[in-house]
Enzyme design. Structure first.
Site, PDB file in Angstrom:
ATOM      1  N   CYS A  73       4.618  14.946  -0.400  1.00 27.77           N
ATOM      2  CA  CYS A  73       4.909  15.475   0.927  1.00 27.77           C
ATOM      3  C   CYS A  73       5.456  14.322   1.763  1.00 27.77           C
ATOM      4  O   CYS A  73       5.773  13.272   1.221  1.00 27.77           O
ATOM      5  CB  CYS A  73       3.694  16.148   1.570  1.00 27.77           C
ATOM      6  SG  CYS A  73       2.312  15.074   1.944  1.00 27.77           S
ATOM      7  N   HIS A 106      -9.030   1.815 -12.577  1.00 16.35           N
ATOM      8  CA  HIS A 106     -10.354   1.697 -11.984  1.00 16.35           C
ATOM      9  C   HIS A 106     -10.952   3.014 -11.514  1.00 16.35           C
ATOM     10  O   HIS A 106     -12.178   3.143 -11.460  1.00 16.35           O
ATOM     11  CB  HIS A 106     -10.327   0.735 -10.796  1.00 16.35           C
ATOM     12  CG  HIS A 106     -10.066  -0.679 -11.189  1.00 16.35           C
ATOM     13  ND1 HIS A 106     -10.122  -1.712 -10.282  1.00 16.35           N
ATOM     14  CD2 HIS A 106      -9.745  -1.247 -12.389  1.00 16.35           C
ATOM     15  CE1 HIS A 106      -9.852  -2.850 -10.904  1.00 16.35           C
ATOM     16  NE2 HIS A 106      -9.598  -2.589 -12.180  1.00 16.35           N
TER      17      HIS A 106
END
Length: 167
Positions: A73, A106
């Site tokens: 977006c 991570h």
């Protein structure tokens, strides 16, 4: 040595009108690389509301119909907010390569969110490529991802117990 036929992941992608042009470029880029891409909209540049499209794509990841998704977006912020409301979704808004890599290594992010205002086509393609090829590191990071899942479960249970009768 003959080339192995490696099955590429299936990816769901969506955008609002502000991200439509970049979504189309990324969708074509992925298809040329051999990925199967489901386009959850929008399908033109007419003004629309991003929550519907972010939800449609994030729902596919939440239900495990797709292992990964990409949302685009104008800023990426709204799509991130919507996607992260769904169970099992870990959407990461990434404006650079380092953030994209770390979101996978991570955090085991399963939805990449891009903001068209901040990431142009060339960089977006680099981010997408790196994000898709980066594996989750596990180890100490797995413990933290499991903590996110636990928080999600506790939150769902909390709202079930405290749901107003008129909803």
């Amino acid at each position: 040595m003959p080339k192995q036929n490696i099955q590429k992941e299936r990816i769901v992608i969506a955008s609002d009108h502000s991200g439509f042009r970049l979504k189309e470029k990324i969708r074509n880029f992925l298809e040329k690389k051999g990925y199967q891409v489901k386009d959850a909209g929008c399908f033109n540049q007419e003004s629309c509301d991003y929550p519907a499209y972010a939800y449609a794509a994030a729902k596919e990841v939440s239900l495990r119909n797709f292992s990964k998704g990409i949302l685009i977006c104008k800023s990426g912020i709204g799509n991130s907010m919507v996607a992260n409301k769904l169970p099992r979704v870990r959407a990461a808004l990434c404006y650079n390569l380092k953030a994209a890599k770390l979101s996978r290594k991570h955090n085991d992010a399963n939805i990449l969110v891009l903001g068209d205002l901040f990431v142009k086509e060339t960089m977006a393609k680099r981010i997408v490529s790196l994000w898709l090829k980066t594996e989750f590191e596990g180890g100490r990071h797995l413990r933290r991802v499991e903590q996110i899942r636990d928080i999600e479960d506790k939150t769902n249970e909390l709202f079930k117990k405290n749901r107003p009768a008129n909803i």
